[in-house]
Write an enzyme that holds these catalytic residues in place. Structure first.
Site: not given
Ligand code: PRP
Ligand code: URA
Ligand code: MG
Length: 218
Positions: A112, A116, A210, A213
């Protein structure tokens, strides 16, 4: 004309027992250290996987117990696989492996955009015969729904039938549930928690921060 699928019938929320609330209270707490975050998230993941397995079809199967008595049981039908949305979704792979020995697991790398909140697809590698399988789509967070929708489009483009997909996540926002359900009314979302809203940065509120993280880095 077919009737629209009721959104609530397609969201399977784990029973909100005191035990489950206790697990979520640990992982939501910003002071929880990574080792506890991982341990207690893994416990929730196991519950989600078990609930997902409950959804699979079975057929009648009689077996004989050591007393030489017939027990009228069931056996699972169909093949399954997991597909994790990298990175955070990989945290759910072990829970699936713990229940389904040598299960096949595909990966879809979607990130993500931090500004944005729009998802971007970078990479996919899926089992060759995925169209013949039930698919557990794994991602702990359903916020706007953008990442899960993009991943599901990949699965459907590979021939997976929507009614064979189960999307497992730890925490969902109503906005994400609605967006996902509007696009894929036949797909069941299996979640452990639904929070009231997204905040102005499209984070789940109150949420847990997150997930990726906290599970892998912090
Ligand atoms: C997070 C999470 C989802 C996404 C959810 O991943 O694991 O994949 O955000 O958000 P959305 O419903 O608005 O799309 P992120 O892209 O932060 O990457 P990560 O898995 O590396 O933490
Ligand atoms: N991804 C995350 O890890 N946390 C949130 O709150 C939204 C998207
Ligand atoms: Mg992600």
């Amino acid at each position: 004309m077919s009737t629209p699928t009721d959104i609530t019938s397609n969201v399977l929320l784990l029973e909100q027992t005191n035990q489950l609330k206790g697990l979520y209270s640990i992982i939501r707490n910003k002071n929880t250290h990574r080792s506890d975050f991982v341990f207690y998230s893994d416990r929730i993941i196991r519950l989600l996987v078990e609930r997902g397995l409950d959804q699979l079809p079975v057929k009648q199967a009689d077996i004989t117990t050591p007393l030489d008595v017939t027990y009228s049981g069931v056996e699972f039908l169909g093949k399954i696989c997991g597909v994790s949305i990298v990175r955070a979704g990989e945290s759910m792979e072990q829970g699936l492996r713990d229940c389904c020995r040598s299960v096949r697991i595909g990966k879809i790398l979607i990130q993500r955009d931090e500004e944005t909140a729009l998802p971007k697809l970078f990479y996919e590698k899926l089992p060759e015969d995925i169209e013949d399988r039930y698919v557990f789509l794994l991602d702990p967070m359903l916020a706007t729904g953008g990442s899960a929708i993009l991943a599901t489009e990949v699965l459907i483009s590979r021939g997976v039938k929507p009614e064979r997909i189960f999307f497992l996540n730890l925490l969902a926002a109503p906005e994400g549930i609605k967006a996902y359900h509007d696009k894929f009314p036949e797909i069941k979302i299996i979640t452990g928690g639904i929070d009231p809203k997204l905040d102005e940065k499209k984070r789940i509120d109150p949420g847990l921060g997150d997930f990726g993280d906290r599970y892998y880095c912090i």
